[in-house]
Design a protein around this motif. Structure first.
Motif, PDB file in Angstrom:
ATOM      1  N   VAL A  16       0.845  -1.192   0.000  1.00 27.21           N
ATOM      2  CA  VAL A  16       0.000   0.000   0.000  1.00 27.21           C
ATOM      3  C   VAL A  16       0.882   1.245   0.000  1.00 27.21           C
ATOM      4  O   VAL A  16       1.907   1.290   0.676  1.00 27.21           O
ATOM      5  CB  VAL A  16      -0.906   0.008   1.261  1.00 27.21           C
ATOM      6  CG1 VAL A  16      -1.730   1.279   1.331  1.00 27.21           C
ATOM      7  CG2 VAL A  16      -1.791  -1.217   1.286  1.00 27.21           C
ATOM      8  N   THR A  17       0.468   2.257  -0.740  1.00 26.02           N
ATOM      9  CA  THR A  17       1.126   3.553  -0.662  1.00 26.02           C
ATOM     10  C   THR A  17       0.422   4.331   0.441  1.00 26.02           C
ATOM     11  O   THR A  17      -0.730   4.742   0.291  1.00 26.02           O
ATOM     12  CB  THR A  17       1.027   4.315  -2.003  1.00 26.02           C
ATOM     13  OG1 THR A  17       1.582   3.493  -3.025  1.00 26.02           O
ATOM     14  CG2 THR A  17       1.758   5.630  -1.923  1.00 26.02           C
ATOM     15  N   TRP A  18       1.115   4.476   1.556  1.00 24.33           N
ATOM     16  CA  TRP A  18       0.524   5.090   2.738  1.00 24.33           C
ATOM     17  C   TRP A  18       0.605   6.611   2.658  1.00 24.33           C
ATOM     18  O   TRP A  18       1.530   7.163   2.079  1.00 24.33           O
ATOM     19  CB  TRP A  18       1.246   4.609   3.991  1.00 24.33           C
ATOM     20  CG  TRP A  18       1.282   3.125   4.137  1.00 24.33           C
ATOM     21  CD1 TRP A  18       2.313   2.296   3.846  1.00 24.33           C
ATOM     22  CD2 TRP A  18       0.222   2.285   4.604  1.00 24.33           C
ATOM     23  NE1 TRP A  18       1.976   0.987   4.106  1.00 24.33           N
ATOM     24  CE2 TRP A  18       0.696   0.956   4.569  1.00 24.33           C
ATOM     25  CE3 TRP A  18      -1.081   2.515   5.044  1.00 24.33           C
ATOM     26  CZ2 TRP A  18      -0.079  -0.128   4.961  1.00 24.33           C
ATOM     27  CZ3 TRP A  18      -1.851   1.435   5.444  1.00 24.33           C
ATOM     28  CH2 TRP A  18      -1.359   0.136   5.390  1.00 24.33           C
ATOM     29  N   SER A  19      -0.371   7.280   3.273  1.00 26.63           N
ATOM     30  CA  SER A  19      -0.306   8.740   3.369  1.00 26.63           C
ATOM     31  C   SER A  19       0.859   9.110   4.281  1.00 26.63           C
ATOM     32  O   SER A  19       1.369   8.275   5.024  1.00 26.63           O
ATOM     33  CB  SER A  19      -1.622   9.296   3.930  1.00 26.63           C
ATOM     34  OG  SER A  19      -1.787   8.882   5.275  1.00 26.63           O
ATOM     35  N   ASP A  20       1.297  10.348   4.220  1.00 19.67           N
ATOM     36  CA  ASP A  20       2.469  10.768   4.989  1.00 19.67           C
ATOM     37  C   ASP A  20       2.313  10.518   6.484  1.00 19.67           C
ATOM     38  O   ASP A  20       3.250  10.071   7.145  1.00 19.67           O
ATOM     39  CB  ASP A  20       2.765  12.250   4.747  1.00 19.67           C
ATOM     40  CG  ASP A  20       3.248  12.497   3.332  1.00 19.67           C
ATOM     41  OD1 ASP A  20       3.729  11.537   2.696  1.00 19.67           O
ATOM     42  OD2 ASP A  20       3.164  13.651   2.871  1.00 19.67           O
ATOM     43  N   SER A  21       1.150  10.776   7.011  1.00 19.88           N
ATOM     44  CA  SER A  21       0.948  10.595   8.457  1.00 19.88           C
ATOM     45  C   SER A  21       0.979   9.118   8.848  1.00 19.88           C
ATOM     46  O   SER A  21       1.513   8.755   9.892  1.00 19.88           O
ATOM     47  CB  SER A  21      -0.371  11.230   8.899  1.00 19.88           C
ATOM     48  OG  SER A  21      -1.448  10.656   8.194  1.00 19.88           O
ATOM     49  N   VAL A  22       0.451   8.264   8.017  1.00 19.00           N
ATOM     50  CA  VAL A  22       0.419   6.833   8.299  1.00 19.00           C
ATOM     51  C   VAL A  22       1.753   6.176   7.922  1.00 19.00           C
ATOM     52  O   VAL A  22       2.157   5.191   8.538  1.00 19.00           O
ATOM     53  CB  VAL A  22      -0.760   6.160   7.558  1.00 19.00           C
ATOM     54  CG1 VAL A  22      -0.761   4.667   7.763  1.00 19.00           C
ATOM     55  CG2 VAL A  22      -2.086   6.758   8.003  1.00 19.00           C
ATOM     56  N   GLU A  24       4.786   7.092   8.489  1.00 20.86           N
ATOM     57  CA  GLU A  24       5.709   7.065   9.634  1.00 20.86           C
ATOM     58  C   GLU A  24       5.369   5.923  10.591  1.00 20.86           C
ATOM     59  O   GLU A  24       6.250   5.230  11.084  1.00 20.86           O
ATOM     60  CB  GLU A  24       5.679   8.391  10.385  1.00 20.86           C
ATOM     61  CG  GLU A  24       6.502   9.473   9.760  1.00 20.86           C
ATOM     62  CD  GLU A  24       7.981   9.099   9.673  1.00 20.86           C
ATOM     63  OE1 GLU A  24       8.549   8.625  10.680  1.00 20.86           O
ATOM     64  OE2 GLU A  24       8.553   9.281   8.590  1.00 20.86           O
ATOM     65  N   ILE A  25       4.093   5.721  10.826  1.00 18.56           N
ATOM     66  CA  ILE A  25       3.653   4.632  11.710  1.00 18.56           C
ATOM     67  C   ILE A  25       4.000   3.286  11.091  1.00 18.56           C
ATOM     68  O   ILE A  25       4.488   2.380  11.768  1.00 18.56           O
ATOM     69  CB  ILE A  25       2.131   4.737  11.984  1.00 18.56           C
ATOM     70  CG1 ILE A  25       1.837   6.022  12.747  1.00 18.56           C
ATOM     71  CG2 ILE A  25       1.623   3.511  12.739  1.00 18.56           C
ATOM     72  CD1 ILE A  25       0.375   6.368  12.844  1.00 18.56           C
ATOM     73  N   MET A  26       3.791   3.138   9.797  1.00 21.81           N
ATOM     74  CA  MET A  26       4.095   1.880   9.116  1.00 21.81           C
ATOM     75  C   MET A  26       5.603   1.614   9.094  1.00 21.81           C
ATOM     76  O   MET A  26       6.033   0.467   9.203  1.00 21.81           O
ATOM     77  CB  MET A  26       3.551   1.895   7.688  1.00 21.81           C
ATOM     78  CG  MET A  26       2.040   1.859   7.611  1.00 21.81           C
ATOM     79  SD  MET A  26       1.387   0.343   8.341  1.00 21.81           S
ATOM     80  CE  MET A  26       0.423   0.999   9.669  1.00 21.81           C
ATOM     81  N   LYS A  27       6.399   2.684   8.995  1.00 19.69           N
ATOM     82  CA  LYS A  27       7.851   2.528   9.042  1.00 19.69           C
ATOM     83  C   LYS A  27       8.283   2.006  10.416  1.00 19.69           C
ATOM     84  O   LYS A  27       9.116   1.109  10.510  1.00 19.69           O
ATOM     85  CB  LYS A  27       8.527   3.861   8.741  1.00 19.69           C
ATOM     86  CG  LYS A  27      10.028   3.783   8.692  1.00 19.69           C
ATOM     87  CD  LYS A  27      10.635   5.122   8.338  1.00 19.69           C
ATOM     88  CE  LYS A  27      12.150   5.017   8.339  1.00 19.69           C
ATOM     89  NZ  LYS A  27      12.774   6.309   8.064  1.00 19.69           N
ATOM     90  N   ILE A  28       7.694   2.551  11.469  1.00 20.79           N
ATOM     91  CA  ILE A  28       8.004   2.095  12.825  1.00 20.79           C
ATOM     92  C   ILE A  28       7.556   0.643  13.003  1.00 20.79           C
ATOM     93  O   ILE A  28       8.282  -0.173  13.583  1.00 20.79           O
ATOM     94  CB  ILE A  28       7.341   3.021  13.867  1.00 20.79           C
ATOM     95  CG1 ILE A  28       7.988   4.409  13.825  1.00 20.79           C
ATOM     96  CG2 ILE A  28       7.435   2.426  15.266  1.00 20.79           C
ATOM     97  CD1 ILE A  28       7.243   5.467  14.599  1.00 20.79           C
TER      98      ILE A  28
END
Length: 113
Positions: A16-22, A24-28
């Motif tokens: 999924v191409t995540w929105s900028d706010s999400v 960061e959470i997905m990276k963590i």
């Protein structure tokens, strides 16, 4: 999936191409899953293939091999086998079931002789 199928976790997170706010959470989350996989490899395996390490960490084989060397794990380049070095469990007072089994075997051997 979250407990066993590490390649599927990375595939799902990257699908999924995540929105900028999400993002960061997905990276963590991605890093936490990778850290959990590394801890599992370190504690559960005495040897494992480089391809399996790469699949469990979501890294390419080259990057996974370099990461293993950085951790101080033994890497056999000809066979692509990794020999993880366990962190010191005795310092925290914890022992693994393998350590406990070894101690029990030694004790029974002592009693028999």
């Amino acid at each position: 999936m979250w407990k066993r199928d590490f390649p599927a976790i990375y595939k799902a997170l990257n699908a999924v191409t995540w929105s900028d706010s999400v993002a960061e959470i997905m990276k963590i989350l991605h890093e936490k899953v990778r850290s959990r996989a590394i801890d599992l490899i370190e504690q559960a395996y005495s040897s494992i293939t480089l391809d399996m390490v790469a699949a469990m960490t979501g890294l390419s084989a080259e990057v996974a091999g370099a990461a293993c060397v950085e951790r101080g794990w033994s890497v056999e380049m000809d066979t692509h086998m990794i020999h993880p070095i366990r962190s010191n469990l005795q310092a925290s007072g914890d022992t693994s079931s393998e350590d406990q089994l070894y101690k029990l075997t030694e004790f029974v051997s002592f009693l028999e002789n």
